[in-house]
Design a protein around this motif. Structure first.
Motif, PDB file in Angstrom:
ATOM      1  N   GLY A 175      22.600  34.906   2.249  1.00  0.00           N
ATOM      2  CA  GLY A 175      22.054  35.320   0.963  1.00  0.00           C
ATOM      3  C   GLY A 175      23.102  35.454  -0.122  1.00  0.00           C
ATOM      4  O   GLY A 175      22.812  35.221  -1.307  1.00  0.00           O
ATOM      5  N   LEU A 176      24.333  35.791   0.250  1.00  0.00           N
ATOM      6  CA  LEU A 176      25.396  35.881  -0.749  1.00  0.00           C
ATOM      7  C   LEU A 176      25.624  34.530  -1.410  1.00  0.00           C
ATOM      8  O   LEU A 176      25.848  34.446  -2.624  1.00  0.00           O
ATOM      9  CB  LEU A 176      26.687  36.384  -0.095  1.00  0.00           C
ATOM     10  N   GLY A 177      25.563  33.468  -0.596  1.00  0.00           N
ATOM     11  CA  GLY A 177      25.716  32.128  -1.157  1.00  0.00           C
ATOM     12  C   GLY A 177      24.516  31.717  -1.995  1.00  0.00           C
ATOM     13  O   GLY A 177      24.665  31.117  -3.065  1.00  0.00           O
ATOM     14  N   ILE A 178      23.317  32.048  -1.512  1.00  0.00           N
ATOM     15  CA  ILE A 178      22.101  31.712  -2.262  1.00  0.00           C
ATOM     16  C   ILE A 178      22.084  32.451  -3.601  1.00  0.00           C
ATOM     17  O   ILE A 178      21.706  31.891  -4.633  1.00  0.00           O
ATOM     18  CB  ILE A 178      20.850  32.060  -1.428  1.00  0.00           C
ATOM     19  N   ALA A 179      22.501  33.702  -3.579  1.00  0.00           N
ATOM     20  CA  ALA A 179      22.477  34.513  -4.804  1.00  0.00           C
ATOM     21  C   ALA A 179      23.370  33.918  -5.888  1.00  0.00           C
ATOM     22  O   ALA A 179      23.112  34.118  -7.084  1.00  0.00           O
ATOM     23  CB  ALA A 179      22.908  35.941  -4.491  1.00  0.00           C
ATOM     24  N   ASP A 180      24.409  33.203  -5.483  1.00  0.00           N
ATOM     25  CA  ASP A 180      25.323  32.605  -6.460  1.00  0.00           C
ATOM     26  C   ASP A 180      24.769  31.324  -7.069  1.00  0.00           C
ATOM     27  O   ASP A 180      25.372  30.756  -7.986  1.00  0.00           O
ATOM     28  CB  ASP A 180      26.680  32.317  -5.797  1.00  0.00           C
ATOM     29  N   GLN A 181      23.630  30.841  -6.552  1.00  0.00           N
ATOM     30  CA  GLN A 181      22.980  29.657  -7.117  1.00  0.00           C
ATOM     31  C   GLN A 181      22.085  30.122  -8.262  1.00  0.00           C
ATOM     32  O   GLN A 181      20.951  30.537  -8.051  1.00  0.00           O
ATOM     33  CB  GLN A 181      22.161  28.924  -6.047  1.00  0.00           C
ATOM     34  N   GLY A 182      22.611  30.063  -9.487  1.00  0.00           N
ATOM     35  CA  GLY A 182      21.888  30.619 -10.629  1.00  0.00           C
ATOM     36  C   GLY A 182      20.546  29.987 -10.895  1.00  0.00           C
ATOM     37  O   GLY A 182      19.651  30.619 -11.468  1.00  0.00           O
ATOM     38  N   HIS A 183      20.358  28.734 -10.453  1.00  0.00           N
ATOM     39  CA  HIS A 183      19.092  28.051 -10.686  1.00  0.00           C
ATOM     40  C   HIS A 183      18.067  28.322  -9.596  1.00  0.00           C
ATOM     41  O   HIS A 183      16.937  27.822  -9.664  1.00  0.00           O
ATOM     42  CB  HIS A 183      19.335  26.541 -10.801  1.00  0.00           C
ATOM     43  N   CYS A 184      18.437  29.087  -8.566  1.00  0.00           N
ATOM     44  CA  CYS A 184      17.500  29.410  -7.487  1.00  0.00           C
ATOM     45  C   CYS A 184      16.600  30.558  -7.930  1.00  0.00           C
ATOM     46  O   CYS A 184      17.077  31.654  -8.253  1.00  0.00           O
ATOM     47  CB  CYS A 184      18.261  29.801  -6.219  1.00  0.00           C
ATOM     48  N   THR A 185      15.282  30.320  -7.920  1.00  0.00           N
ATOM     49  CA  THR A 185      14.327  31.360  -8.317  1.00  0.00           C
ATOM     50  C   THR A 185      13.361  31.739  -7.206  1.00  0.00           C
ATOM     51  O   THR A 185      12.565  32.673  -7.384  1.00  0.00           O
ATOM     52  CB  THR A 185      13.494  30.902  -9.526  1.00  0.00           C
ATOM     53  N   ALA A 186      13.403  31.033  -6.067  1.00  0.00           N
ATOM     54  CA  ALA A 186      12.469  31.335  -4.982  1.00  0.00           C
ATOM     55  C   ALA A 186      13.088  30.955  -3.649  1.00  0.00           C
ATOM     56  O   ALA A 186      13.709  29.893  -3.530  1.00  0.00           O
ATOM     57  CB  ALA A 186      11.145  30.585  -5.177  1.00  0.00           C
ATOM     58  N   VAL A 187      12.915  31.819  -2.642  1.00  0.00           N
ATOM     59  CA  VAL A 187      13.459  31.575  -1.301  1.00  0.00           C
ATOM     60  C   VAL A 187      12.387  31.892  -0.263  1.00  0.00           C
ATOM     61  O   VAL A 187      11.759  32.954  -0.310  1.00  0.00           O
ATOM     62  CB  VAL A 187      14.711  32.430  -1.016  1.00  0.00           C
ATOM     63  N   PHE A 188      12.194  30.956   0.649  1.00  0.00           N
ATOM     64  CA  PHE A 188      11.348  31.183   1.826  1.00  0.00           C
ATOM     65  C   PHE A 188      12.265  31.412   3.019  1.00  0.00           C
ATOM     66  O   PHE A 188      13.006  30.522   3.422  1.00  0.00           O
ATOM     67  CB  PHE A 188      10.432  29.979   2.070  1.00  0.00           C
ATOM     68  N   ALA A 189      12.257  32.627   3.553  1.00  0.00           N
ATOM     69  CA  ALA A 189      13.059  32.961   4.731  1.00  0.00           C
ATOM     70  C   ALA A 189      12.216  32.774   5.987  1.00  0.00           C
ATOM     71  O   ALA A 189      11.036  33.144   6.018  1.00  0.00           O
ATOM     72  CB  ALA A 189      13.561  34.402   4.640  1.00  0.00           C
ATOM     73  N   ALA A 190      12.826  32.217   7.033  1.00  0.00           N
ATOM     74  CA  ALA A 190      12.073  31.861   8.234  1.00  0.00           C
ATOM     75  C   ALA A 190      11.640  33.063   9.060  1.00  0.00           C
ATOM     76  O   ALA A 190      10.841  32.916   9.978  1.00  0.00           O
ATOM     77  CB  ALA A 190      12.891  30.903   9.103  1.00  0.00           C
ATOM     78  N   ASN A 191      12.188  34.248   8.781  1.00  0.00           N
ATOM     79  CA  ASN A 191      11.642  35.460   9.394  1.00  0.00           C
ATOM     80  C   ASN A 191      11.951  36.658   8.511  1.00  0.00           C
ATOM     81  O   ASN A 191      12.732  36.581   7.561  1.00  0.00           O
ATOM     82  CB  ASN A 191      12.137  35.656  10.832  1.00  0.00           C
ATOM     83  N   ASP A 192      11.313  37.781   8.810  1.00  0.00           N
ATOM     84  CA  ASP A 192      11.423  38.954   7.940  1.00  0.00           C
ATOM     85  C   ASP A 192      12.793  39.617   8.012  1.00  0.00           C
ATOM     86  O   ASP A 192      13.273  40.171   7.024  1.00  0.00           O
ATOM     87  CB  ASP A 192      10.339  39.975   8.302  1.00  0.00           C
ATOM     88  N   GLN A 193      13.444  39.582   9.196  1.00  0.00           N
ATOM     89  CA  GLN A 193      14.763  40.197   9.288  1.00  0.00           C
ATOM     90  C   GLN A 193      15.770  39.501   8.385  1.00  0.00           C
ATOM     91  O   GLN A 193      16.565  40.152   7.702  1.00  0.00           O
ATOM     92  CB  GLN A 193      15.271  40.177  10.740  1.00  0.00           C
ATOM     93  N   MET A 194      15.768  38.169   8.374  1.00  0.00           N
ATOM     94  CA  MET A 194      16.688  37.464   7.485  1.00  0.00           C
ATOM     95  C   MET A 194      16.319  37.715   6.027  1.00  0.00           C
ATOM     96  O   MET A 194      17.204  37.803   5.166  1.00  0.00           O
ATOM     97  CB  MET A 194      16.689  35.966   7.795  1.00  0.00           C
ATOM     98  N   ALA A 195      15.026  37.855   5.750  1.00  0.00           N
ATOM     99  CA  ALA A 195      14.613  38.181   4.388  1.00  0.00           C
ATOM    100  C   ALA A 195      15.169  39.542   3.965  1.00  0.00           C
ATOM    101  O   ALA A 195      15.566  39.731   2.809  1.00  0.00           O
ATOM    102  CB  ALA A 195      13.093  38.180   4.289  1.00  0.00           C
ATOM    103  N   LEU A 196      15.228  40.481   4.904  1.00  0.00           N
ATOM    104  CA  LEU A 196      15.782  41.802   4.607  1.00  0.00           C
ATOM    105  C   LEU A 196      17.251  41.689   4.198  1.00  0.00           C
ATOM    106  O   LEU A 196      17.684  42.284   3.198  1.00  0.00           O
ATOM    107  CB  LEU A 196      15.637  42.717   5.820  1.00  0.00           C
ATOM    108  N   GLY A 197      18.041  40.912   4.971  1.00  0.00           N
ATOM    109  CA  GLY A 197      19.432  40.715   4.612  1.00  0.00           C
ATOM    110  C   GLY A 197      19.581  40.007   3.280  1.00  0.00           C
ATOM    111  O   GLY A 197      20.484  40.310   2.485  1.00  0.00           O
ATOM    112  N   LEU A 198      18.684  39.054   3.022  1.00  0.00           N
ATOM    113  CA  LEU A 198      18.699  38.334   1.745  1.00  0.00           C
ATOM    114  C   LEU A 198      18.441  39.278   0.580  1.00  0.00           C
ATOM    115  O   LEU A 198      19.099  39.182  -0.465  1.00  0.00           O
ATOM    116  CB  LEU A 198      17.647  37.223   1.787  1.00  0.00           C
ATOM    117  N   LEU A 199      17.497  40.191   0.728  1.00  0.00           N
ATOM    118  CA  LEU A 199      17.203  41.159  -0.329  1.00  0.00           C
ATOM    119  C   LEU A 199      18.446  41.992  -0.665  1.00  0.00           C
ATOM    120  O   LEU A 199      18.738  42.249  -1.833  1.00  0.00           O
ATOM    121  CB  LEU A 199      16.058  42.073   0.092  1.00  0.00           C
ATOM    122  N   ARG A 200      19.180  42.380   0.357  1.00  0.00           N
ATOM    123  CA  ARG A 200      20.406  43.153   0.125  1.00  0.00           C
ATOM    124  C   ARG A 200      21.434  42.330  -0.644  1.00  0.00           C
ATOM    125  O   ARG A 200      22.048  42.817  -1.604  1.00  0.00           O
ATOM    126  CB  ARG A 200      20.990  43.616   1.460  1.00  0.00           C
TER     127      ARG A 200
END
Length: 334
Positions: A223-248
Motif C-alpha cells: 500500500g505504501l507504493g500504491i499510495a505514491d501513485q497520485g493517479h490511483c483513485t480505486a483499489v480492489f484488494a484480494a482479501n480484507d486483511q490486505m485491505a486493512l494494511g492498505l488503509l493504514r
C-alpha cells in the motif's frame, strides 16, 4: 451388555436395539435399559460398531494451512455441517503442498478409519500440474480447478471480483488497481484474472498488478507504493486483511479514503465493518461452502459413481463507507 440386560430384566438383543436406536422397543422398556446403562456406566463400543457396519461416521479433512481466514472459516463450516449430520471430522494438516504429501495424508486418514475425505486445495502443488488423488476414495475438493476430474465446491471468485470492479467503475473511476494474493493461490489467481478481464471488457487501462501474501502487513507494504501513485483513485484488494494494511498505508501517506482513494476488499470478515472507514467488500458464504462439501461426500457415499464438476457458491457485494465517486478531475467521461 449382558450385565445391562440382567439389571434391566431384558434380553441382550433388546439392549442392542436400544443402544443402536432401533425401533420395536416399547418406551417403558427403553427407559429401563437406559437407566441400567447409566447405573452401570455402560457405553456402546463405537469402534466395534463401526467395524461391524463398515461405517465410521467420520470425515477426513486435509488442508495445507491453518493460518488464513478463508481456510479457518471453511474448516469451521465443514465441522459444523458434519456434526449436524452426525459425523465427526479428523483434521490432517499437510506441511508441504506436494503430490507425495497428499498421497501420504490419504494413507494416514485410511489408517484412522474415515468414510470420506474433503481436501481444501487452496494452493498449487509444487511438483504436479494437476491434482491426482487415490482411486476409489469418496472425495470432495474445495477451492481448486480440478472440476473436470473431481467433485469441487468453491466460492464464485470471478463473479465476486466482477461485482467489485464494476462497482468502482460505475462510481466513475477511470480504472482500478489490484492488490493480489500470492501466486500459488487458486483464489488469488481467479480474482486477478477476473479483475483484468473486467477492466479490459470496459476498455480501461490495466494498471500493474501489486502482490501481497494475504496478510495485513503485506497489504501495508504494498500500500505504501500504491499510495505514491497520485493517479490511483480505486483499489480492489484480494482479501480484507490486505485491505486493512492498505488503509493504514494510505492514511500515513495523507490519502483520504474514500475521498481520494476508494478501497474494496474480499471475504467480509466479521471485523471489516469496524475498519476505519468501514470496508466495502465481497461477502463469501463459508457456511454454505462447508455445507455443500459435506453434502457432496455424503451423497457420494450413497452412490456407486462420484459426481464430477464444480459447484459455485454465489457471493454478494456489501456496500459500506470505503468507496465513493473519485475526485472530479479523475472521473471517467460519461
Amino acid at each position: 451388555m449382558a450385565d445391562v440386560a440382567r439389571l434391566a430384566g431384558v434380553s441382550s438383543q433388546t439392549v442392542s436395539r436400544v443402544s443402536n436406536g432401533y425401533s420395536g422397543v416399547t418406551e417403558e422398556t427403553r427407559q429401563q435399559v437406559l437407566a441400567a446403562m447409566k447405573e452401570l456406566g455402560y457405553r456402546p463400543n463405537s469402534a466395534a460398531r463401526a467395524l461391524k457396519r463398515g461405517e465410521f461416521r467420520t470425515i477426513g479433512l486435509i488442508t495445507f494451512t491453518l493460518s488464513t481466514t478463508g481456510n479457518v472459516r471453511t474448516i469451521d463450516a465443514i465441522a459444523t455441517s458434519a456434526a449436524q449430520e452426525g459425523y465427526a471430522v479428523t483434521l490432517l494438516p499437510v506441511a508441504v503442498p506436494t503430490q507425495d504429501e497428499v498421497r501420504g495424508a490419504f494413507s494416514r486418514l485410511g489408517e484412522l478409519a474415515v468414510d470420506a475425505v474433503i481436501v481444501i486445495m487452496e494452493v498449487h502443488l509444487l511438483d504436479a500440474a494437476a491434482l491426482s488423488l487415490p482411486p476409489h476414495v469418496q472425495v470432495v475438493v474445495a477451492d481448486s480447478d480440478a472440476g473436470d476430474r473431481y467433485t469441487v465446491v468453491d466460492t464464485d471468485q470471478a463473479g465476486g471480483t466482477r461485482d467489485a470492479v464494476r462497482h468502482l467503475l460505475d462510481l466513475g473511476h477511470r480504472t482500478v488497481w489490484h492488490l493480489a494474493g500470492p501466486e500459488d493461490s487458486y483464489a488469488a489467481q481467479r480474482r486477478a484474472d477476473a479483475w483484468r478481464a473486467t477492466l479490459e471488457a470496459a476498455g480501461c487501462v490495466v494498471p500493474p498488478l501489486v502482490r501481497g501474501d494475504w496478510s495485513a502487513e503485506s497489504g501495508y507494504r504494498a500500500g505504501l507504493g500504491i499510495a505514491d501513485q497520485g493517479h490511483c483513485t480505486a483499489v480492489f484488494a484480494a482479501n480484507d486483511q490486505m485491505a486493512l494494511g492498505l488503509l493504514r498505508a494510505l492514511h500515513e501517506r495523507g490519502r483520504r479514503v474514500p475521498e481520494d482513494v476508494s478501497v474494496i476488499g474480499f471475504d467480509d470478515i466479521p471485523e471489516s465493518g469496524s475498519f476505519q472507514p468501514p470496508l466495502t467488500t465481497v461477502h463469501q458464504d463459508f457456511a454454505e461452502v462447508g455445507r455443500r462439501c459435506v453434502e457432496g461426500v455424503l451423497r457420494q457415499m450413497q452412490q456407486s459413481a462420484p459426481e464430477r464438476g464444480t459447484t459455485l457458491v454465489p457471493t454478494r457485494l456489501v456496500l459500506r463507507q470505503s468507496t465513493a465517486r473519485p475526485p472530479a478531475t479523475s472521473r471517467r467521461p460519461r
